[in-house]
Write an enzyme that holds these catalytic residues in place. Structure first.
Site, PDB file in Angstrom:
ATOM      1  N   GLY A  13     -65.738  29.194  -0.753  1.00 27.92           N
ATOM      2  CA  GLY A  13     -65.317  29.402  -2.365  1.00 27.92           C
ATOM      3  C   GLY A  13     -66.133  30.445  -2.967  1.00 27.92           C
ATOM      4  O   GLY A  13     -66.331  30.533  -4.112  1.00 27.92           O
ATOM      5  N   GLY A  16     -64.703  32.614  -6.349  1.00 25.88           N
ATOM      6  CA  GLY A  16     -64.475  32.030  -7.367  1.00 25.88           C
ATOM      7  C   GLY A  16     -65.622  32.165  -8.619  1.00 25.88           C
ATOM      8  O   GLY A  16     -66.315  32.927  -8.314  1.00 25.88           O
ATOM      9  N   TYR A 142     -59.007  13.931  -7.479  1.00 26.44           N
ATOM     10  CA  TYR A 142     -60.190  14.749  -7.627  1.00 26.44           C
ATOM     11  C   TYR A 142     -61.419  14.050  -7.417  1.00 26.44           C
ATOM     12  O   TYR A 142     -62.384  14.449  -6.696  1.00 26.44           O
ATOM     13  CB  TYR A 142     -60.099  15.872  -8.359  1.00 26.44           C
ATOM     14  N   LYS A 146     -64.623  14.104  -4.780  1.00 31.30           N
ATOM     15  CA  LYS A 146     -65.903  14.670  -4.880  1.00 31.30           C
ATOM     16  C   LYS A 146     -67.076  13.451  -4.887  1.00 31.30           C
ATOM     17  O   LYS A 146     -68.153  13.717  -4.302  1.00 31.30           O
ATOM     18  CB  LYS A 146     -65.792  15.070  -6.420  1.00 31.30           C
ATOM     19  N   TRP A 207     -54.031  23.072 -27.929  1.00 26.56           N
ATOM     20  CA  TRP A 207     -53.379  21.835 -27.517  1.00 26.56           C
ATOM     21  C   TRP A 207     -54.463  20.606 -27.565  1.00 26.56           C
ATOM     22  O   TRP A 207     -55.678  20.733 -27.346  1.00 26.56           O
ATOM     23  CB  TRP A 207     -53.095  21.833 -25.977  1.00 26.56           C
ATOM     24  N   ARG A 214     -68.003  18.252 -25.536  1.00 34.12           N
ATOM     25  CA  ARG A 214     -68.208  18.839 -23.920  1.00 34.12           C
ATOM     26  C   ARG A 214     -69.598  19.720 -24.148  1.00 34.12           C
ATOM     27  O   ARG A 214     -69.843  20.240 -24.965  1.00 34.12           O
ATOM     28  CB  ARG A 214     -67.218  19.729 -23.412  1.00 34.12           C
ATOM     29  N   ASP A 276     -55.462  14.613 -25.169  1.00 31.39           N
ATOM     30  CA  ASP A 276     -56.736  15.069 -25.242  1.00 31.39           C
ATOM     31  C   ASP A 276     -57.780  15.251 -24.089  1.00 31.39           C
ATOM     32  O   ASP A 276     -58.633  15.757 -23.865  1.00 31.39           O
ATOM     33  CB  ASP A 276     -57.651  14.406 -26.574  1.00 31.39           C
TER      34      ASP A 276
END
Length: 320
Positions: A13, A16, A142, A146, A207, A214, A276
């Site tokens: 990866g 990225g 996901y 993980k 949105w 966070r 949300d």
């Protein structure tokens, strides 16, 4: 220098967000003569295919692996594709870890995510809580895939003594991110939206309510920490890589920072008919601070400004 002493570090990866940040930090700040860094992307091999994975390892002959490759997406994309996220990520992770084992790789550092933590939990989250309840419904595919990396790391260590470990970053952002509005993560999606609103003279519509909170980590800071984990961190158990709890901000606060960075002067509205997601996922970086008490994170305003500038300068070629 003998070949035994040289490290060949394969980064899956590698094209990225995090891979490009590691590449920049290795080249600018952390270059070492005994390390060869090889950054590969999905165009070099399909890691869901075991034969292609084996062929890649036979060609590169890595001694160390930083495993970033994954099928990823934002909240709204995850909601519709949980099975795909589970199956593809399970295949990628199993192929990388087992092929690393078969090729005698000395250390693997895999990238997890704070979304793997239980939905119903106490805060702040810490490394001991990874498996203590089901993850949020929105991205369970996901999240479980993980989590299984941690299970496999412990298994390889218990059965074979392998030093495979994992890191858990909070919300990463920076240059080379995926700025897709529908299936990118929150900050790059907002940056793209505000760019288009500014170009078209439209209102900037966010949105959701803007109230979820966070912890954001700049990709270049995460890159510095990844390199430290590869070279110095000896535990198999995961380590959270994050700014402190006191640096958690609301989406609305993040929007205000992006508005300033993009010099947007139009109206900003919130579409509260949109979901949300989780209200917060506050993570403790106490374990990181035990190891690196003096690590300096880039201030959020500086990091957002640098990312917005990069996106505007590279709009035509940026992932979106």
């Amino acid at each position: 220098m003998s070949s035994e002493e040289r490290k060949v570090i394969l980064v899956t990866g590698g094209s990225g967000l995090v891979g490009m940040a590691i590449k920049k930090i290795v080249e600018k700040e952390e270059k070492r003569n005994d390390e060869d860094w090889i950054f590969l992307s999905s165009s070099d091999a399909d890691l869901t295919n075991v034969e292609q994975t084996k062929a890649l390892f036979a060609k590169v002959k890595p001694t160390h692996v930083i495993h970033l490759a994954a099928m990823v997406g934002g909240l709204f994309y995850n909601l519709k594709h949980n099975l795909d996220f589970f199956r593809k990520n399970m295949l990628i992770n199993d192929n990388v870890l087992q092929t690393s084992f078969e090729n005698g790789v000395k250390k693997v550092v895999s990238c997890l995510s704070t979304c793997i933590f239980p939905d119903k939990t106490s805060y702040p989250i810490d490394e001991a809580m990874v498996h203590s309840g089901p993850p949020h419904d929105s991205n369970f595919g996901y999240s479980y895939a993980k989590r299984m990396i941690d299970v496999q790391n412990r298994g390889y260590h218990q059965q074979y003594g392998c030093q495979y470990t994992s890191v858990i970053p909070t919300n990463v952002f920076g240059p080379y991110d995926n700025f897709n509005i529908d299936n990118g993560h929150v900050l790059p999606g907002l940056m793209h939206k505000i760019y288009l609103a500014k170009v078209k003279g439209d209102p900037f519509v966010v949105w959701g309510s803007g109230s979820p909170r966070r912890q954001f980590i700049y990709s270049l800071d995460l890159a510095r920490l990844f390199i430290w984990v590869l070279r110095e961190y000896k535990e198999v158990d995961p380590i959270i890589l994050s700014v402190g709890e006191d640096e958690e901000i609301s989406i609305k606060e993040a929007v205000d920072v992006i508005v300033d960075a993009m010099k947007f002067t139009g109206p900003v509205t919130y579409d509260t008919t949109k979901a949300d997601g989780q209200f917060k996922k506050t993570a403790s970086n106490a374990k990181l601070r035990k190891y690196l008490p003096n690590f300096q994170f880039t201030p959020i305003r500086q990091a957002v400004q640098e990312t917005c500038d990069w996106f505007v300068d590279n709009y035509d070629s940026a992932r979106k």
